[in-house]
Design an enzyme around this catalytic site. Structure first.
Site, PDB file in Angstrom:
ATOM      1  N   SER A 147     -24.304 150.177  26.772  1.00 16.28           N
ATOM      2  CA  SER A 147     -24.034 151.111  25.684  1.00 16.28           C
ATOM      3  C   SER A 147     -22.624 150.823  25.192  1.00 16.28           C
ATOM      4  O   SER A 147     -21.819 150.209  25.900  1.00 16.28           O
ATOM      5  CB  SER A 147     -24.116 152.553  26.209  1.00 16.28           C
ATOM      6  OG  SER A 147     -23.538 153.464  25.295  1.00 16.28           O
ATOM      7  N   TYR A 160     -22.697 159.382  32.632  1.00 21.40           N
ATOM      8  CA  TYR A 160     -23.247 158.300  31.813  1.00 21.40           C
ATOM      9  C   TYR A 160     -22.192 157.222  31.580  1.00 21.40           C
ATOM     10  O   TYR A 160     -22.450 156.024  31.763  1.00 21.40           O
ATOM     11  CB  TYR A 160     -23.733 158.876  30.482  1.00 21.40           C
ATOM     12  CG  TYR A 160     -24.416 157.881  29.572  1.00 21.40           C
ATOM     13  CD1 TYR A 160     -25.756 157.539  29.780  1.00 21.40           C
ATOM     14  CD2 TYR A 160     -23.746 157.300  28.501  1.00 21.40           C
ATOM     15  CE1 TYR A 160     -26.393 156.634  28.940  1.00 21.40           C
ATOM     16  CE2 TYR A 160     -24.373 156.404  27.664  1.00 21.40           C
ATOM     17  CZ  TYR A 160     -25.698 156.068  27.882  1.00 21.40           C
ATOM     18  OH  TYR A 160     -26.330 155.178  27.047  1.00 21.40           O
TER      19      TYR A 160
END
Length: 269
Positions: A147, A160
């Site tokens: 990401s 995350y």
């Protein structure tokens, strides 16, 4: 097609390929002539739809359920898929999850669930696949979908962010250690992509206005899949230990975005 080292892939496994980036990657690899192993966590019907697309392109598809928080069972799933396909030349680690819990409110159970799914389970799967590649002696490709938060944080995403930073670091170490076996390891770091994870299932990203992204819109899963397919191909033979950002220029907006934010609502995520 094969590269200068003789690498000519015929089989791939893509985790989390029941929808979104995973499905697009599985289809892109099938279009390149690879048989594909497909995994799902909760959406079996979605995985079967992906398998149908792969088969419609004339390639073999194998489907398994995979829960990457099951650290003991994850490697067995990868081995089972490789057995059915007749090997694994390409492994795409795409399975992942996120949470929207701010740091001071984050409980250990949520923290561990995100880390197990995104990092610990990824480690188990990404170890199982190259062990088979090394034994086969034909080289290989490992690609982890991380990401933009592999590089930059987001409010409410402590677990995350940590997991994606860790996954990016793991890939770099794998690149060093696996190179002697003709196996490359790279990551792909998407920005906002129109997928179920961002609440944009089957939506046209070109219809969305994103003033903070230089290209002015979210990305399409197929745009990420195209980069994955390159990194999985013989053409990427001299690329390893790299992270390919696919974000429409989002990461370049840090100072620009910071100087133009006019309210404090960003602090709430």
């Amino acid at each position: 097609m094969e590269d200068a080292t003789g690498f000519s892939p015929t089989t791939a496994i893509v985790t989390g390929s029941d929808s979104g980036i995973g499905r697009a990657a599985a289809v892109a690899l099938a279009r390149s002539g690879l048989d594909v192993g497909i995994t799902w966590h909760t959406d079996q019907a979605g995985a079967e739809e992906t398998a149908d697309e792969v088969r419609s392109l004339g390639q073999k598809a194998a489907v398994r359920q995979l829960d990457t928080t099951d650290l003991r069972g994850s490697a067995a799933v990868i081995d089972s898929l490789a057995d059915e396909l007749g090997g694994v030349d390409v492994f795409i680690n795409n399975a992942g999850t996120g949470d929207q819990t701010k740091f001071l409110d984050l409980d250990v159970k949520t923290w561990m669930g995100t880390l197990d799914t995104n990092l610990n389970g990824a480690f188990v799967c990404m170890q199982a696949a190259p062990r088979r590649m090394v034994k086969a002696g034909r080289g290989g490709r490992i690609v982890a979908v991380t990401s933009v938060h592999e590089f930059q944080p987001r409010v409410g995403s402590s677990a995350y962010d940590a997991s994606k930073h860790g996954l990016g670091g793991l890939i770099k170490t794998m690149a060093l250690e696996l190179a002697q076996f003709g196996i490359t390891a790279n990551s792909v770091a998407p920005g906002e992509i129109a997928t179920p994870m961002t609440g944009q299932t089957d939506e046209d990203p070109t219809s969305k206005d994103r003033p903070g992204v230089p290209l002015g819109r979210p990305g399409d899963a197929r745009e990420v899949a195209a980069v994955i397919a390159f990194l999985a191909s013989p053409e990427s033979s001299y690329v390893t230990g790299a992270s390919w950002v696919v974000d429409g220029g989002m990461l370049q907006m840090g100072p620009q975005g910071g100087s133009h934010i006019t309210a404090h609502d960003w602090r709430e995520g």
